[in-house]
Enzyme design. Structure first.
Site, PDB file in Angstrom:
ATOM      1  N   TYR A  98       0.863  -1.176   0.005  1.00  0.00           N
ATOM      2  CA  TYR A  98      -0.009   0.052  -0.134  1.00  0.00           C
ATOM      3  C   TYR A  98       0.876   1.183  -0.115  1.00  0.00           C
ATOM      4  O   TYR A  98       1.970   1.260  -0.615  1.00  0.00           O
ATOM      5  CB  TYR A  98      -1.058   0.053   1.184  1.00  0.00           C
ATOM      6  CG  TYR A  98      -2.023   0.899   1.121  1.00  0.00           C
ATOM      7  CD1 TYR A  98      -2.937   0.634   0.281  1.00  0.00           C
ATOM      8  CD2 TYR A  98      -2.531   1.740   2.129  1.00  0.00           C
ATOM      9  CE1 TYR A  98      -4.237   1.708  -0.078  1.00  0.00           C
ATOM     10  CE2 TYR A  98      -3.577   2.385   1.770  1.00  0.00           C
ATOM     11  CZ  TYR A  98      -4.533   2.325   0.811  1.00  0.00           C
ATOM     12  OH  TYR A  98      -5.636   3.172   0.717  1.00  0.00           O
ATOM     13  N   LYS A 128     -22.022 -19.573  -9.277  1.00  0.00           N
ATOM     14  CA  LYS A 128     -21.159 -19.449 -10.668  1.00  0.00           C
ATOM     15  C   LYS A 128     -19.735 -18.974 -10.486  1.00  0.00           C
ATOM     16  O   LYS A 128     -18.945 -19.585 -10.946  1.00  0.00           O
ATOM     17  CB  LYS A 128     -21.903 -18.613 -11.543  1.00  0.00           C
ATOM     18  CG  LYS A 128     -21.573 -18.565 -12.850  1.00  0.00           C
ATOM     19  CD  LYS A 128     -22.043 -19.672 -13.661  1.00  0.00           C
ATOM     20  CE  LYS A 128     -21.890 -19.381 -15.096  1.00  0.00           C
ATOM     21  NZ  LYS A 128     -22.685 -19.900 -16.170  1.00  0.00           N
TER      22      LYS A 128
END
Lengths: 160, 425
Positions: free
Chosen positions: B32, B87
């Site tokens: 970061y 899915k």
């Protein structure tokens, strides 16, 4: 393969094709709703108009099968020039022959026939929401000159 | 286990986890701020670097508005979420793809367009799912035009490519010629409309295809076709270009047909045995409705069918979109393709068919089985190679390199899931 004037023997086909046109129009706006007996009405009117000299009805036929039909009315337009115009009242091309240039061919044929009669202006009327018709006529050199607005009214009853 | 208990126990089916090592707080300076700013600057100068320096290269969304979920119909986006989660899990497990389930409040094509364009910078592809027809056609068409990432609608293309794969092999076994074949597509929803398109691309004669919907065979001069011109141009297009023999009854449509692909409503009893009996010799019957096929295989065989396929895994010859989408997305992501074309879907079908052929075709083995994992590598490599050929690939590798990449990435995903299963949640 030919475009020819319709004869009384074409009555059933004209009824079928023009009824389809009105039924399709009804899809565009509730104010174009057609009655249940649309076919009978079209048949009655066509039977008379096949005999009417101010109506020109043509069909496009191939191997004995009619793929398209157009009805044109010869109208007076006394407050505008030219005074005489031809108005396309019904025009239907079967789906199997659409997008093949047949519509354009028929319009061209009609223009030539009208030219022989000294008619110089051709008018078409169709539902505003029929964008495919709008595109077709524009491509064939027509332009919009009138608008028709409609609303349902309740006779004698003032809306609150 | 009861599916509700199962879902409650795990609190859904997927989660997002970091994939970089975190050994100390010092690492955050790279992961970061301040280190990440360098990465952002690089991408700002060249947006395609987002496919190399972020997870975008392997991330897709499973996008739906929940208007046609499974057999449940319009149940809304929240209720579609468990299906999209499932899915997403399959995407990872079968294709190594990070898929984010995204049911949205979208009522029309403009809503979908706005959403898709807004999220495009973060993702490498969109799998459109369970959205009503004909909206799904419009959305697919528009998103394919507007976006620079591949867009796929599984209910159309996945099922169609699986059907085509099965047909390719069934026609070989039945020694039939695709060029002269008469094919009935029973059901004119998203799947079969796409199947008609893929069959034509593959080489079937479109004029000899007949679509049948709830009103019977579709033909150009059927009275409702005028309306279709305005409401469903995809079906209209097929109405005027298929069924040149002009069959107006279901019986006539089946007469002499070489194959029927049914993707309609669950049976049995939807397709009558007497219709099958009217078909040509060595008839091919695909009855793909779930959970129950339009006609049971045994009944179809009794009526004279030569090869029967269904959508079910408990019968031989399962034709299912799960054979297609994992490999297709692996392929477009590995090639960083900007698009999935219909011809790429046909390549996927050809790769599936070829895989089964290499294994040895039989009347009860015309398509790979779901547990033949390695088929996804071949589908991926075929799709990626086609993407390169068609000029959509940002990363241009050889077929073998694409194949290796797909294999490596799918196996890695599989081992990660195995590790999670072993740790236990």
């Amino acid at each position: 393969m030919a475009i020819r004037r319709a004869t009384p023997s074409d009555l059933e086909t004209l009824t079928e094709l023009f009824s389809r046109m009105y039924m399709l129009n009804s899809e565009f706006d509730p104010l174009l709703k057609v009655p249940d007996d649309i076919k009978e009405r079209v048949r009655d009117v066509m039977a008379k108009e096949l005999e009417n000299k101010s109506k020109l009805i043509y069909v496009y036929e191939e191997s004995g099968y009619i793929y398209a039909a157009i009805k044109i009315s010869l109208d007076d337009r006394i407050f505008y020039e030219p005074n005489k115009v031809a108005r396309i009242e019904e025009f239907y091309v079967r789906p199997s022959r659409r997008r093949s240039g047949l519509g354009r061919l028929i319009i061209k044929y009609v223009e030539e026939e009208l030219g022989k009669m000294g008619i110089t202006m051709l008018v078409a009327r169709f539902p505003s929401k029929n964008l495919i018709a709008s595109s077709f006529y524009t491509k064939n050199g027509f332009r919009e000159i009138h608008s028709e607005y409609a609303k349902m009214i309740s006779a004698g009853v003032e809306e609150q | 286990m009861d599916p509700i208990e199962f879902s409650r126990k795990y609190g859904g089916k997927i989660q997002i986890e970091p994939k970089v090592p975190i050994r100390s707080y010092d690492d955050f300076a790279v992961i970061y701020t301040p280190g990440v700013a360098k990465v952002s600057e690089a991408i700002s100068a060249n947006k395609d670097l987002s496919f190399e320096l972020t997870s975008r290269w392997n991330t897709i969304v499973v996008l739906t508005n929940g208007t046609r979920v499974l057999g449940l119909g319009n149940i809304g986006p929240e209720a579609a979420l468990p299906v999209m989660e499932g899915k997403a899990l399959l995407f990872k497990y079968l294709g190594g793809v990070d898929a984010f389930p995204l049911p949205v409040r979208a009522k029309d094509v403009n809503d979908f367009k706005a959403i898709a364009k807004a999220i495009e910078p973060a993702i490498g592809g969109i799998n459109l799912e369970d959205t009503e027809s004909p909206l799904c056609f419009e959305v697919l068409e528009e998103l394919r035009k507007e976006l620079e990432i591949p867009v796929w609608h599984d209910d159309q293309l996945g099922t169609a490519a699986a059907s085509l794969a099965g047909l390719i092999n069934a026609f070989k076994l039945a020694e039939k010629d695709i060029k002269t074949a008469k094919v009935v597509l029973f059901g004119a929803g998203a799947a079969n409309i796409a199947t008609a398109k893929l069959l034509e691309i593959y080489g079937f004669d479109k004029s000899k295809i007949i679509l049948i919907d709830s009103k019977g065979p579709l033909y150009a001069d059927r009275s409702d076709v005028d309306k279709l011109m305005f409401t469903n141009k995809w079906k209209y297009e097929l109405a005027v270009t298929t069924n040149k023999e002009g069959a107006t009854t279901v019986e006539k449509a089946f007469e002499g047909a070489d194959a029927v692909v049914a993707a309609s409503t669950p049976g049995p009893g939807v397709i009558k045995p007497e219709w099958i009996s009217k078909m040509a010799s060595r008839a091919i019957v695909f009855a793909l409705a779930n959970p129950d096929p339009e006609i049971m295989p045994e009944e179809a065989y009794q009526a004279g069918a030569f090869i029967v396929a269904t959508g079910r895994s408990d019968f031989p010859n399962q034709i299912n979109n799960s054979l297609v989408f994992p490999g297709v997305f692996r392929g477009v992501l590995d090639s960083r393709s900007k698009h999935i074309s219909d011809t790429m879907a046909v390549e996927a079908a050809k790769a599936l068919a070829a895989y089964a052929e290499r294994k040895g075709l039989r009347r009860d083995y015309i398509a790979p089985r779901m547990d033949e994992w390695e088929v996804f590598y071949y589908v991926a490599a075929a799709v990626a190679t086609k993407a390169k050929e068609e000029g959509y690939a940002r990363l241009r590798l050889s077929y073998d390199e694409y194949l290796d990449l797909a294999k490596k990435r799918i196996l890695k995903a599989r081992s990660e899931i195995k590790a999670v299963t072993e740790i236990g949640y």
